[in-house]
Design a protein around this motif. Structure first.
Motif, PDB file in Angstrom:
ATOM      1  N   UNK A 150      51.305  22.932  29.480  1.00  0.00           N
ATOM      2  CA  UNK A 150      51.169  22.933  28.036  1.00  0.00           C
ATOM      3  C   UNK A 150      51.839  21.673  27.481  1.00  0.00           C
ATOM      4  N   UNK A 151      51.169  20.960  26.613  1.00  0.00           N
ATOM      5  CA  UNK A 151      51.800  19.773  26.026  1.00  0.00           C
ATOM      6  C   UNK A 151      53.108  20.130  25.345  1.00  0.00           C
ATOM      7  N   UNK A 152      54.075  19.234  25.460  1.00  0.00           N
ATOM      8  CA  UNK A 152      55.391  19.536  24.897  1.00  0.00           C
ATOM      9  C   UNK A 152      55.342  19.732  23.391  1.00  0.00           C
ATOM     10  N   UNK A 153      54.332  19.163  22.751  1.00  0.00           N
ATOM     11  CA  UNK A 153      54.211  19.282  21.302  1.00  0.00           C
ATOM     12  C   UNK A 153      53.461  20.545  20.883  1.00  0.00           C
ATOM     13  N   UNK A 154      52.922  21.279  21.827  1.00  0.00           N
ATOM     14  CA  UNK A 154      52.111  22.452  21.497  1.00  0.00           C
ATOM     15  C   UNK A 154      52.977  23.591  20.976  1.00  0.00           C
ATOM     16  N   UNK A 155      52.424  24.330  20.038  1.00  0.00           N
ATOM     17  CA  UNK A 155      53.096  25.529  19.507  1.00  0.00           C
ATOM     18  C   UNK A 155      52.194  26.752  19.632  1.00  0.00           C
ATOM     19  N   UNK A 156      50.964  26.566  20.074  1.00  0.00           N
ATOM     20  CA  UNK A 156      49.996  27.659  20.124  1.00  0.00           C
ATOM     21  C   UNK A 156      50.041  28.413  21.446  1.00  0.00           C
ATOM     22  N   UNK A 157      51.208  28.900  21.784  1.00  0.00           N
ATOM     23  CA  UNK A 157      51.356  29.710  22.977  1.00  0.00           C
ATOM     24  C   UNK A 157      50.714  31.079  22.769  1.00  0.00           C
TER      25      UNK A 157
END
Length: 124
Positions: free
Chosen positions: A104-111
Motif C-alpha cells: 500500500x502506498x505510504x500516502x494511502x488512507x483507503x485501507x
C-alpha cells in the motif's frame, strides 16, 4: 469483515517505551498489508509504519525510523508496534489498519479495515 482492536497505549515519560498491539477478530493471514497510523489533535492522520503479510517487507515514516519497530504474528492474528525513545511529539491516537493489497502506498488512507485507536501520551 475484520474487526481490529488496539491496546497498549497509555501515559509514558519522554525517553520511555510502549508496545502497541492490534488484535484482529479473525485470521490475518489473508490480510496482506497492515499498518499503524497516528493522529494528533488538530492534525491529519499520518502513516507511521506498515508490514507485509510475511513480515519480510516493512515501511516506516521518517519520524519512526530507528525508534519504532512493526511486527506481526499471523498465528495470533496480531500486529505490534514497539515504540522506543518516545518523544512528546509522538503523542497521538494510534490506529491500526489492514488492507488486502500486497503493498500500500505510504500516502494511502483507503485501507479496508480500521481499528478504533488507542491513546499514547508522552510527557516531557
Amino acid at each position: 469483515q475484520v474487526q481490529l482492536v488496539e491496546s497498549g497505549g497509555g501515559l509514558v515519560q519522554a525517553g520511555g517505551s510502549l508496545r502497541l498491539s492490534c488484535a484482529a477478530s479473525r485470521s490475518i493471514f489473508s490480510i496482506n498489508y497492515m499498518g499503524w497510523f497516528r493522529q494528533a489533535p488538530g492534525k491529519e492522520r499520518e502513516f507511521v509504519a506498515g508490514i507485509s503479510r510475511s513480515g519480510g517487507n516493512t515501511d516506516y515514516a521518517d519520524s519512526a525510523k530507528g525508534r519504532f519497530t512493526i511486527s506481526r504474528d499471523n498465528a495470533k492474528n496480531t500486529v505490534y508496534l514497539q515504540m522506543n525513545t518516545l518523544k512528546a511529539e509522538d503523542t497521538a491516537v494510534y490506529y491500526c489498519a489492514a488492507d488486502r493489497r500486497i503493498r500500500v502506498p505510504l500516502t494511502a488512507r483507503n485501507y479496508d479495515y480500521w481499528g478504533q485507536g488507542t491513546q499514547v501520551t508522552v510527557s516531557s
